[in-house]
Design a protein around this motif. Structure first.
Motif, mmCIF file in Angstrom:
data_model
loop_
_atom_site.group_PDB
_atom_site.id
_atom_site.type_symbol
_atom_site.label_atom_id
_atom_site.label_comp_id
_atom_site.label_asym_id
_atom_site.label_seq_id
_atom_site.Cartn_x
_atom_site.Cartn_y
_atom_site.Cartn_z
ATOM 1 N N ASP A 62 4.187 0.783 6.504
ATOM 2 C CA ASP A 62 3.222 1.422 7.378
ATOM 3 C C ASP A 62 2.875 2.828 6.925
ATOM 4 O O ASP A 62 1.842 3.360 7.276
ATOM 5 N N ASP A 66 5.538 4.017 1.493
ATOM 6 C CA ASP A 66 5.694 2.605 1.160
ATOM 7 C C ASP A 66 4.721 2.147 0.069
ATOM 8 O O ASP A 66 4.769 1.005 -0.366
ATOM 9 N N ALA A 82 0.859 -4.792 5.059
ATOM 10 C CA ALA A 82 0.798 -3.543 5.826
ATOM 11 C C ALA A 82 0.596 -3.910 7.282
ATOM 12 O O ALA A 82 -0.067 -4.902 7.592
ATOM 13 N N ALA A 86 -1.048 0.969 9.851
ATOM 14 C CA ALA A 86 -0.639 1.655 8.620
ATOM 15 C C ALA A 86 -1.710 2.649 8.181
ATOM 16 O O ALA A 86 -2.872 2.574 8.593
ATOM 17 N N LEU A 90 -2.603 2.442 2.404
ATOM 18 C CA LEU A 90 -1.641 1.356 2.325
ATOM 19 C C LEU A 90 -2.329 0.015 2.571
ATOM 20 O O LEU A 90 -2.049 -0.968 1.877
ATOM 21 N N LYS A 91 -3.229 -0.021 3.534
ATOM 22 C CA LYS A 91 -3.948 -1.266 3.817
ATOM 23 C C LYS A 91 -4.845 -1.670 2.651
ATOM 24 O O LYS A 91 -5.056 -2.849 2.411
ATOM 25 N N ALA A 94 -2.428 -3.398 0.206
ATOM 26 C CA ALA A 94 -1.774 -4.598 0.736
ATOM 27 C C ALA A 94 -2.555 -5.871 0.418
ATOM 28 O O ALA A 94 -3.777 -5.861 0.343
#
Length: 128
Positions: A62, A66, A82, A86, A90-91, A94
């Motif tokens: 999240d 990460d 994610a 998040a 990050l998304k 992912a």
């Protein structure tokens, strides 16, 4: 606020120069880490010791801290998920987005890619 976080990050970056990495796990909290240290480094070592490839693991995150972990697993063909709440970056990295932390997104990911056979992505850590 995001503005305060950016200001703190900029000030810290000026103080640490290229001697440390900066990341944010929780909004408003800037973390200072040894240069090049990340969750991905630790997970890579643990997986090697256990005899698994990164693509056989589920990466779930999240926070900005990460990012390298999700990249590691994604680049080896694994599921990099994610949660819905998040950080935007990050998304983008992912392969999947699950529900938010508050809506059980972590449990959803574990159920879909670890506990349930024949998942759509056909990825189950430790199983062939």
């Amino acid at each position: 606020s995001p503005e305060e976080e950016s200001a703190v990050r900029a000030e810290l970056a000026g103080n640490v120069g290229g001697k440390a990495s900066l990341t944010v796990a929780i909004p408003g909290m800037v973390e200072v880490l040894p240069l090049g240290a990340s969750k991905a480094d630790g997970v890579r070592v643990a997986l090697e010791l256990l005899g698994f490839r990164p693509g056989e693991a589920l990466a779930l995150g999240d926070g900005e801290n990460d990012l390298e972990l999700l990249q590691l697993v994604r680049e080896d063909g694994g599921v990099a998920a994610a949660v819905a709440n998040a950080r935007p970056r990050l998304k983008e990295v992912a392969t999947e987005v699950v529900g938010s932390c508050d809506d059980g997104g972590w449990a959803e990911a574990v159920d879909r890619w670890v506990l349930t056979p024949n998942t759509p992505a056909d990825v189950q850590p430790g199983r062939s």
